[in-house]
Write an enzyme that holds these catalytic residues in place. Structure first.
Site, PDB file in Angstrom:
ATOM      1  N   LYS A  65     -12.165 -17.629  20.305  1.00 41.42           N
ATOM      2  CA  LYS A  65     -13.410 -16.840  20.406  1.00 41.42           C
ATOM      3  C   LYS A  65     -13.382 -15.932  21.638  1.00 41.42           C
ATOM      4  O   LYS A  65     -14.214 -16.026  22.540  1.00 41.42           O
ATOM      5  CB  LYS A  65     -14.621 -17.762  20.439  1.00 41.42           C
ATOM      6  CG  LYS A  65     -14.753 -18.612  19.181  1.00 41.42           C
ATOM      7  CD  LYS A  65     -16.044 -19.398  19.160  1.00 41.42           C
ATOM      8  CE  LYS A  65     -16.202 -20.216  17.901  1.00 41.42           C
ATOM      9  NZ  LYS A  65     -15.313 -21.398  17.836  1.00 41.42           N
ATOM     10  N   ASP A  68     -14.095 -10.115  26.141  1.00 40.82           N
ATOM     11  CA  ASP A  68     -13.866  -9.629  27.505  1.00 40.82           C
ATOM     12  C   ASP A  68     -13.740  -8.110  27.425  1.00 40.82           C
ATOM     13  O   ASP A  68     -13.985  -7.527  26.358  1.00 40.82           O
ATOM     14  CB  ASP A  68     -12.574 -10.276  28.067  1.00 40.82           C
ATOM     15  CG  ASP A  68     -12.601 -10.357  29.597  1.00 40.82           C
ATOM     16  OD1 ASP A  68     -13.024  -9.376  30.249  1.00 40.82           O
ATOM     17  OD2 ASP A  68     -12.186 -11.394  30.138  1.00 40.82           O
ATOM     18  N   THR A 118     -23.199 -20.828  15.040  1.00 43.43           N
ATOM     19  CA  THR A 118     -24.130 -21.551  14.159  1.00 43.43           C
ATOM     20  C   THR A 118     -25.044 -22.496  14.935  1.00 43.43           C
ATOM     21  O   THR A 118     -25.984 -23.036  14.374  1.00 43.43           O
ATOM     22  CB  THR A 118     -23.373 -22.344  13.078  1.00 43.43           C
ATOM     23  OG1 THR A 118     -22.304 -23.037  13.698  1.00 43.43           O
ATOM     24  CG2 THR A 118     -22.827 -21.438  12.006  1.00 43.43           C
ATOM     25  N   ARG A 209     -13.357 -33.512  11.204  1.00 45.26           N
ATOM     26  CA  ARG A 209     -13.538 -34.970  11.197  1.00 45.26           C
ATOM     27  C   ARG A 209     -13.402 -35.647   9.843  1.00 45.26           C
ATOM     28  O   ARG A 209     -12.834 -36.748   9.781  1.00 45.26           O
ATOM     29  CB  ARG A 209     -14.865 -35.313  11.878  1.00 45.26           C
ATOM     30  CG  ARG A 209     -14.804 -35.040  13.368  1.00 45.26           C
ATOM     31  CD  ARG A 209     -16.173 -34.928  13.998  1.00 45.26           C
ATOM     32  NE  ARG A 209     -16.830 -33.694  13.617  1.00 45.26           N
ATOM     33  CZ  ARG A 209     -18.025 -33.306  14.055  1.00 45.26           C
ATOM     34  NH1 ARG A 209     -18.698 -34.082  14.889  1.00 45.26           N
ATOM     35  NH2 ARG A 209     -18.540 -32.161  13.681  1.00 45.26           N
TER      36      ARG A 209
HETATM   37  O1  C5P Z   1     -15.217 -31.852  12.337  1.00 41.64           O
HETATM   38  P1  C5P Z   1     -15.779 -30.630  11.673  1.00 41.64           P
HETATM   39  O2  C5P Z   1     -15.372 -30.518  10.221  1.00 41.64           O
HETATM   40  O3  C5P Z   1     -17.269 -30.488  11.870  1.00 41.64           O
HETATM   41  O4  C5P Z   1     -15.058 -29.435  12.431  1.00 41.64           O
HETATM   42  C1  C5P Z   1     -15.421 -28.102  12.219  1.00 41.64           C
HETATM   43  C2  C5P Z   1     -14.636 -27.207  13.119  1.00 41.64           C
HETATM   44  O5  C5P Z   1     -15.092 -25.875  12.944  1.00 41.64           O
HETATM   45  C3  C5P Z   1     -14.777 -27.494  14.605  1.00 41.64           C
HETATM   46  O6  C5P Z   1     -13.517 -27.186  15.201  1.00 41.64           O
HETATM   47  C4  C5P Z   1     -15.834 -26.536  15.073  1.00 41.64           C
HETATM   48  O7  C5P Z   1     -15.662 -26.140  16.408  1.00 41.64           O
HETATM   49  C5  C5P Z   1     -15.557 -25.345  14.171  1.00 41.64           C
HETATM   50  N1  C5P Z   1     -16.677 -24.443  14.002  1.00 41.64           N
HETATM   51  C6  C5P Z   1     -17.916 -24.848  13.513  1.00 41.64           C
HETATM   52  N2  C5P Z   1     -18.918 -23.938  13.353  1.00 41.64           N
HETATM   53  C7  C5P Z   1     -18.716 -22.664  13.679  1.00 41.64           C
HETATM   54  C8  C5P Z   1     -17.479 -22.232  14.147  1.00 41.64           C
HETATM   55  C9  C5P Z   1     -16.466 -23.157  14.301  1.00 41.64           C
HETATM   56  O8  C5P Z   1     -18.100 -26.006  13.200  1.00 41.64           O
HETATM   57  N3  C5P Z   1     -19.678 -21.790  13.482  1.00 41.64           N
END
Ligand code: C5P
Length: 233
Positions: A65, A68, A118, A209
């Site tokens: 992300k 800069d 989000t 996860r």
């Molecule tokens: O464990 P989980 O399935 O919730 O992981 C979702 C991944 O997507 C994490 O690495 C989280 O940082 C990333 N992410 C998110 N929502 C976003 C952008 C990225 O959950 N808007």
């Protein structure tokens, strides 16, 4: 989208050490072809590991992300392209997106823009000094992303249908917040099943996860790939 279902699943390696990440990748084997590496693993030596994974033939999504001044973003983008990773995220600010899009050149690296995090809601935008609400801000930034020449957007599955309507197939849609029926939501608030996210227009699904913490991660990944394969767009 003509990609095989397996290549549309991106597993988030949100882990504290490279050793743990290596174990997970080894356990998943051929079941997973695409991995996302973010802040946590990068701070624990994960940048070298990202390069190693790419060398080993896996697709790598570097979720840094970036945001800069243009010169810094473009130089960082050039180095990411040299690492051999496939996706790199930047925040959806016009100058930042343009710098990254121009710097990726013909490297094969795709730039994804994060429209609005989000974890933000309308009140957070107001507090930060913006006059638009979330929906209008996401739409505006999606338009700017297209104009800047980036390759795709990261958006919650809840926004996927709206964005697909707006940008069509001109931008890839990559959606986190995916939960197979029956799995724990964790801290995700707006979740969708793999099948529903694909039906809403997602091109790639990011899952952390539900796979990494599963008793049998390979079986969990296979089940999600099967669901993607059967989903109707
Ligand atoms: O464990 P989980 O399935 O919730 O992981 C979702 C991944 O997507 C994490 O690495 C989280 O940082 C990333 N992410 C998110 N929502 C976003 C952008 C990225 O959950 N808007």
């Amino acid at each position: 989208m003509s990609l095989p279902a397996r290549d549309r699943l991106i597993v988030a390696l949100d882990l504290a050490s490279v050793a743990e990440a290596e174990r997970t990748v080894l356990r998943l084997g051929e079941a997973v072809s695409f991995y996302k590496i973010g802040y946590e693993l990068v701070m624990a030596g994960g940048l070298g590991f990202a390069g190693d994974l790419a060398q080993a033939g896996k697709n790598v999504f570097l979720d840094l992300k970036l945001h800069d001044i243009g010169n810094t973003v473009s130089r960082a983008t050039e180095r990411a392209a040299e690492l051999g990773v496939k996706f790199l995220t930047v925040h959806a600010f016009p100058q930042t997106m343009k710098a990254a899009a121009d710097a990726r050149g013909k490297s094969g690296l795709k730039i994804l823009a994060v429209t609005v995090l989000t974890s933000w809601d309308d009140a957070d935008l107001k507090e930060a000094g913006y006059s638009l609400g979330i929906k209008d801000m996401v739409a505006k930034r999606a338009e700017q992303a297209k104009a800047a020449g980036v390759d795709g957007l990261v958006a919650s599955a809840a926004e996927a249908a709206m964005l697909k309507k707006q940008v069509g197939n001109s931008l890839l849609l990559v959606t986190p917040g995916i939960r197979p029926a029956g799995s724990a939501a964790g801290d995700q608030k707006r979740i969708m099943t793999p099948a529903k996210a694909i039906a809403a227009g997602a091109d790639y699904l990011v899952v952390g996860r539900p796979i990494v913490d599963a008793p049998d991660p390979k079986a969990a990944a296979d089940a999600i790939v099967a669901e993607i394969a059967q989903a109707k767009k």
